[in-house]
Motif scaffolding. Structure first.
Motif, PDB file in Angstrom:
ATOM      1  N   ASN A 105      -7.302  -2.429  14.617  1.00  0.00           N
ATOM      2  CA  ASN A 105      -6.020  -1.900  15.474  1.00  0.00           C
ATOM      3  C   ASN A 105      -5.509  -0.635  14.376  1.00  0.00           C
ATOM      4  O   ASN A 105      -4.192  -0.822  14.793  1.00  0.00           O
ATOM      5  CB  ASN A 105      -5.230  -2.778  15.631  1.00  0.00           C
ATOM      6  N   TYR A 135      -3.212   2.088  16.202  1.00  0.00           N
ATOM      7  CA  TYR A 135      -1.285   1.721  15.250  1.00  0.00           C
ATOM      8  C   TYR A 135      -0.779   3.090  14.976  1.00  0.00           C
ATOM      9  O   TYR A 135       0.350   3.627  15.808  1.00  0.00           O
ATOM     10  CB  TYR A 135      -1.159   0.601  14.746  1.00  0.00           C
ATOM     11  N   ASP A 167     -10.032  -3.064   2.478  1.00  0.00           N
ATOM     12  CA  ASP A 167      -8.904  -2.598   2.640  1.00  0.00           C
ATOM     13  C   ASP A 167      -7.640  -1.279   2.372  1.00  0.00           C
ATOM     14  O   ASP A 167      -7.501  -0.795   2.956  1.00  0.00           O
ATOM     15  CB  ASP A 167      -7.758  -3.512   2.033  1.00  0.00           C
ATOM     16  N   ARG A 195      -8.935   1.246   5.152  1.00  0.00           N
ATOM     17  CA  ARG A 195      -8.634   1.807   6.119  1.00  0.00           C
ATOM     18  C   ARG A 195      -7.246   2.543   6.083  1.00  0.00           C
ATOM     19  O   ARG A 195      -6.635   3.719   7.354  1.00  0.00           O
ATOM     20  CB  ARG A 195      -7.324   0.229   6.549  1.00  0.00           C
ATOM     21  N   ILE A 227       2.979  -3.067  10.005  1.00  0.00           N
ATOM     22  CA  ILE A 227       1.488  -4.316  10.633  1.00  0.00           C
ATOM     23  C   ILE A 227       0.696  -4.089   9.197  1.00  0.00           C
ATOM     24  O   ILE A 227       0.642  -5.627   9.509  1.00  0.00           O
ATOM     25  CB  ILE A 227       0.726  -2.021  10.776  1.00  0.00           C
ATOM     26  N   ARG A 228       1.145  -4.262   8.255  1.00  0.00           N
ATOM     27  CA  ARG A 228       0.486  -5.040   7.880  1.00  0.00           C
ATOM     28  C   ARG A 228       0.828  -6.110   6.578  1.00  0.00           C
ATOM     29  O   ARG A 228       0.348  -6.974   6.441  1.00  0.00           O
ATOM     30  CB  ARG A 228       1.155  -4.115   5.880  1.00  0.00           C
ATOM     31  N   THR A 234      -1.558  -7.889   9.636  1.00  0.00           N
ATOM     32  CA  THR A 234      -2.210  -8.444   9.831  1.00  0.00           C
ATOM     33  C   THR A 234      -2.508  -9.554   8.875  1.00  0.00           C
ATOM     34  O   THR A 234      -4.158  -9.620   8.222  1.00  0.00           O
ATOM     35  CB  THR A 234      -2.968  -6.672   9.480  1.00  0.00           C
ATOM     36  N   GLU A 236      -2.623  -8.727   5.565  1.00  0.00           N
ATOM     37  CA  GLU A 236      -2.905  -7.446   4.135  1.00  0.00           C
ATOM     38  C   GLU A 236      -1.410  -7.735   2.917  1.00  0.00           C
ATOM     39  O   GLU A 236      -1.618  -7.674   2.380  1.00  0.00           O
ATOM     40  CB  GLU A 236      -3.033  -6.237   4.700  1.00  0.00           C
TER      41      GLU A 236
END
Lengths: 283, 283, 283, 283
Positions: free
Chosen positions: B97, B101, B250, B253, D105-106, D109, D111
């Motif tokens: 995503n 996003y 990570d 991304r 968002i992090r 997810t 993260e």
């Protein structure tokens, strides 16, 4: 007196505690400790800087006791380096002068803490630079026929002067397995691409032809497989459609100098360890 | 009204003078001009931004006259884009995503000046994000058996909504030659490596295994040869021995998001031209 | 014969068309054109590279006609530079050798297309380097009492050799308004910080004390206000808590060299224009 | 169970040995150890990650014993954090959404391993984003008259939810000394410049006006002196004369997001220590 310990061994509990205990009891003060565990391989790596005060036992005895009491217990491969010992570095060059100049200037200002007993070249072109910095220059031509003889001369020189490691400062010859065997993980090369992209000859031309937006340089230890040894340091710079191959080469020179000198500094300062064709780089 | 001209033609004298003269006489004020000559290929590229004041002739007539008086003389391939026309962009996604996003947020804040009539996916996973931003989401499963049927549905949707270009925002399927032929140099992909290093599947694993010190991401136009199309944008980030494959993923991304969004912006703002499998990227 | 035109004037319609028309009619082929409009200030900037074929009129006549027919119409400030003329550059140094070495090596390899008729220093320390590269070295001590006399000597030397611009390659003296007035936007300095942070003395110490995570270097044209002139180029490198002031200084040296040499190259290649205490840097 | 130890104390011999011995005897396996000595200040810093196997004593007892046997001996300030405990983070925002989106968002997810019990804002603008991610949103208007009352409400919320640290994600208000005192080195701000350059309001405008070639962003802990707290992370991006203030702002958004999220991750993962208004950042 400052000593640097480099250690690697199978990972297991209690290593750090045992090592630091030993150092403490031997009268050493740890001023730096960094460790790394490669979990996949199950290997433990450690780098220590230790300050031993004067009144302590001779360093030879520390070494012997460490080997017996600690290293053998944990099945360690290890080395100890005194800060008073400067490693001896041989420079191999061909016709390009930028990496040579860069290393010699760092040497002459004291920034690079190594001795340089010789520059070896397959051309006589760069002798004046060696003269400027008062380093012995050995012109050993290499052709297909003389390759073995040349190599014999190189090895003889390296042995005579007890050279510790070799830097290929844009040396345009492939070094032989014999030399590599004599200096395992002790020959540092600079490749003018962002490896593994563009291994082999003419990487700037290949990068230009692919239309990349970034070019790079890679310093690595030399192994028998060309351009495939453990990577020590890499860096990049941006390019665009306005740059031609010659601009890549111009911009690349600055990259090559910086990346090679950083790799050499890391090696000289005992901050590199090699395992499974990869490097651990301590800070 | 602002118009952007993109021109390329065989290089020869007098082009800039002819073009700028034409614009001047047509009542346009040039607010930006950049040009590039690929000397090897003998090709001239130009990008112009022109402000036409209100009282001037209809833009259709300007186009027609430019084609007759200038373009044909110099054998130009050219296009004119009005700033009032927003390109229509289709997003193809699978399960990741982050790129989706990132693009949707830029769209929703007005930073990305394109319309997004559809998101197409081979999974239903990301539908809630499409809903958040109120973009139609089409779930078109793809299997070996249904590949052709899926492609038919995709093409039908793209045509219905008159989509101008396609962004593969970590779409985990290889797009077919048919789609590529329908959208030549109009499908933008993000590959999670510093191409040409680590083309193909699992680039982070390959980079980790090689022991690189820098990882990258590359956005490129899709051509029939996998991961070999014209590169639009690349960027990199440093890694070290402490990072595992998951850390690469990570860190990657953030790279992927930024590199893809920069490439999409360049395309939307008509700042890219393609020639000989390379891009000219205007500033 | 290649000529570079640098032009700036009040922004208005038709300039590009007029200039390119003139060049075309004068038998020139434009191989590069870049322009910029500072919309706030209403100023138009342009840089042209033009190839004039042999049979054409003398360049002096081109200059005269351009001035009469074009420049006066648009109220231009402009200059034309022939690629056959290498600018003359004076180097001012004190005791640090890294920037001096870097520039001299680029000069000696032909990468830097300028002549260096002199190195001027307030110390005799770096004379051996000047000797290595066979550049005349003038030791002009500077003290509070002798400052004016020293400046007289400097100016006399600069005039005698018709020096075009001055590079302060870590020259540890503040240059006087008189010198600045004689070389407006023609004295290039390297400041060892990311200006405007840490202007003035001891920037590495100040950066260390502030605990920054990135240090920088800035090359700028010298104006009367210290460290406040138009910035030509900047770059940075990462630092961390493990680095002491001396590490900042070590890392900074490489930055200073690169940033200064890039700025000098931009100046030598006529890619800089100054307006409102800012630079336009052409690609 | 994994535990992280953060320790600092006056530097002296034997600390590492004592600590690692203790851990070893307590049944812990050290999977990460990094230490730093600030030689100027004479302070020792250490970060440990320790894996305690199941059968061992309760962690509360380990803590108690460590405090008595080790910490008191060396006059340590220290803390132990279990990996099972996620820190609670409050987000303060105003009208800009990019940093908020990025962190959420992090978070969504997985993260970012923190809990987010609340978003507090002086505007109601960003409520829909909070709703998207199902985070409680508290609109607490702030004016000169209501500042104290607003602060009371903020503090009450923070206490109720036992918030561990606060992130100012482009919160356009100056936080009060009272809040800072309650959260010392626990309020993370993002400033949109390369501090210490352009502290205060409108840094992009100031950078544009100075004509810099690089802009930056800085994440730091908030102290009473504005924009002068300990720096956690900085990064930069290149700009040129073609960029206007709005381009700086556009490019800056991506910088701000990345720099802030990196700083938050470092804090959440217990990789930061503060001393003398500087940070030690562990790898």
């Amino acid at each position: 007196m400052k000593a640097i310990f480099l250690i690697h061994c199978p990972d297991q509990g209690g290593i750090i505690s045992s090592v630091t205990n030993f150092i403490h009891k031997a009268g050493g003060n740890i001023t730096y400790l960094d460790q790394h565990v490669d979990e996949e391989a199950g290997v433990f790596f450690m780098r220590l800087e230790v300050e031993f005060s004067k009144g302590t036992q001779p360093m030879g005895m520390v070494e012997e006791r460490f080997d017996k009491e600690i290293a053998s217990t944990y099945d360690m491969q290890w080395s100890m380096h005194l800060s008073t010992t400067r490693p001896k570095m041989a420079l191999f060059v061909s016709k390009y002068n930028h990496c040579l100049y860069d290393l010699l200037i760092r040497y002459s200002t004291g920034e690079l803490k190594a001795d340089i007993p010789m520059i070896i070249s397959n051309h006589d072109t760069l002798r004046p630079i060696a003269d400027q910095f008062e380093i012995p220059y050995y012109f050993i031509p290499v052709s297909r026929e003389t390759k073995e003889e040349a190599e014999n001369k190189q090895l003889q020189l390296l042995r005579e002067k007890e050279v510790d490691f070799v830097v290929l400062a844009r040396y345009m010859q492939i070094v032989t397995p014999r030399l590599i065997k004599e200096y395992p993980n002790k020959i540092i090369n600079i490749h003018h691409s962002f490896l593994p992209a563009f291994a082999g000859a003419k990487p700037y031309h290949a990068a230009f032809s692919r239309g990349v937006k970034i070019i790079g340089a890679t310093s690595h230890y030399v192994t028998e497989e060309l351009d495939a040894g453990p990577i020590i340091e890499q860096d990049i710079t941006r390019v665009s459609h306005v740059h031609k191959v010659n601009d890549f080469i111009d911009k690349g020179r600055d990259l090559e100098k910086l990346v090679l000198s950083r790799a050499v500094q890391l090696h000289v300062n005992r901050k590199t360890m090699v395992y499974n064709n990869k490097t651990v780089i301590f800070t």
